[in-house]
Design an enzyme around this catalytic site. Sequence first.
Site, PDB file in Angstrom:
ATOM      1  N   CYS A 212     109.445   0.707  95.851  1.00  0.00           N
ATOM      2  CA  CYS A 212     110.477  -0.005  95.081  1.00  0.00           C
ATOM      3  C   CYS A 212     110.823  -1.291  95.821  1.00  0.00           C
ATOM      4  CB  CYS A 212     111.703   0.862  94.835  1.00  0.00           C
ATOM      5  SG  CYS A 212     112.537   1.405  96.332  1.00  0.00           S
TER       6      CYS A 212
ATOM      7  N   ASP B  55     104.853   7.684  98.372  1.00  0.00           N
ATOM      8  CA  ASP B  55     106.098   7.008  97.970  1.00  0.00           C
ATOM      9  C   ASP B  55     106.882   6.757  99.261  1.00  0.00           C
ATOM     10  OD1 ASP B  55     108.239   6.047  96.524  1.00  0.00           O
ATOM     11  OD2 ASP B  55     108.893   8.001  95.795  1.00  0.00           O
TER      12      ASP B  55
HETATM   13  C1  LIG Z   1     111.084   6.016  98.561  1.00  0.00           C
HETATM   14  S1  LIG Z   1     111.748   7.476  99.218  1.00  0.00           S
HETATM   15  C2  LIG Z   1     110.854   8.730  98.410  1.00  0.00           C
HETATM   16  C3  LIG Z   1     111.690   9.459  97.452  1.00  0.00           C
HETATM   17  C4  LIG Z   1     111.044  10.699  96.870  1.00  0.00           C
HETATM   18  N1  LIG Z   1     109.777  10.414  96.253  1.00  0.00           N
HETATM   19  C5  LIG Z   1     111.976  11.322  95.850  1.00  0.00           C
HETATM   20  O1  LIG Z   1     111.708  11.235  94.651  1.00  0.00           O
HETATM   21  O2  LIG Z   1     112.995  11.841  96.269  1.00  0.00           O
HETATM   22  C6  LIG Z   1     111.038   7.536 100.813  1.00  0.00           C
HETATM   23  C7  LIG Z   1     111.434   8.787 101.566  1.00  0.00           C
HETATM   24  O3  LIG Z   1     110.627   8.895 102.748  1.00  0.00           O
HETATM   25  C8  LIG Z   1     111.401   9.456 103.765  1.00  0.00           C
HETATM   26  N2  LIG Z   1     110.734   9.119 105.043  1.00  0.00           N
HETATM   27  C9  LIG Z   1     110.979   8.097 105.890  1.00  0.00           C
HETATM   28  N3  LIG Z   1     110.117   8.121 106.928  1.00  0.00           N
HETATM   29  C10 LIG Z   1     109.328   9.210 106.737  1.00  0.00           C
HETATM   30  C11 LIG Z   1     108.254   9.789 107.466  1.00  0.00           C
HETATM   31  N4  LIG Z   1     107.817   9.252 108.611  1.00  0.00           N
HETATM   32  N5  LIG Z   1     107.687  10.915 106.989  1.00  0.00           N
HETATM   33  C12 LIG Z   1     108.093  11.469 105.819  1.00  0.00           C
HETATM   34  N6  LIG Z   1     109.098  10.957 105.064  1.00  0.00           N
HETATM   35  C13 LIG Z   1     109.705   9.842 105.533  1.00  0.00           C
HETATM   36  C14 LIG Z   1     112.773   8.840 103.571  1.00  0.00           C
HETATM   37  O4  LIG Z   1     113.768   9.646 104.143  1.00  0.00           O
HETATM   38  C15 LIG Z   1     112.874   8.819 102.044  1.00  0.00           C
HETATM   39  O5  LIG Z   1     113.470  10.002 101.568  1.00  0.00           O
END
Ligand SMILES: C[S@@+](CC[C@H](N)C(=O)[O-])C[C@H]1O[C@@H](n2cnc3c(N)ncnc32)[C@H](O)[C@@H]1O
Length: 147
Positions: free
Chosen positions: A82, A29
């Site tokens: 999304c 995600d």
């Molecule tokens: C679409 S959201 C996912 C939300 C999560 N599934 C939830 O229900 O809370 C994407 C998430 O990935 C995180 N993110 C961004 N870059 C990332 C990385 N390199 N490694 C891990 N997470 C990351 C963002 O901070 C964000 O919280």
Amino acid sequence: MNVQIADPVLLDARRLNAVHDMFDLVLVDPPCTGSGVFDRNPRMKWHISPDSIMKYATIQREILQEASRFVKPTGRIVYSTCSITIEENEHVIANFLRSHPDFETKPILPRLGSAGLNGLNDAERFYPHKDGTAGYFVVQLEKSDYN
Ligand SMILES: C[S@@+](CC[C@H](N)C(=O)[O-])C[C@H]1O[C@@H](n2cnc3c(N)ncnc32)[C@H](O)[C@@H]1O
């Protein structure tokens, strides 16, 4: 939520060297432009640009590639965003499948949305005007049973 089976770790998902388990199901995600949720967060549309789409698409490819290392044979990845841009969705999956012949798409049943673009029929797209949901993309990738 009183979840007992979750084991949270805080890592950059592009580099999961600290993970030593293999999984039946990996949900990817990743961060995205959020183009499917502009109705809920209209200010996001002022931040989307060709460059930002490509920046997210690069991160998405890296996270998907890294996540795939932890899928058991016959296990699955569910990749979902999304966003409704083709660059963050079908292009990411087509790029992944080209370099991972041990994975193939599988339909998600029952089918509720519209088929993916560019012939990616097993993927599902959801649109606010058609489905009454946010804009989403979701696809299931199954790993073959050979190592
Ligand atoms: C679409 S959201 C996912 C939300 C999560 N599934 C939830 O229900 O809370 C994407 C998430 O990935 C995180 N993110 C961004 N870059 C990332 C990385 N390199 N490694 C891990 N997470 C990351 C963002 O901070 C964000 O919280």
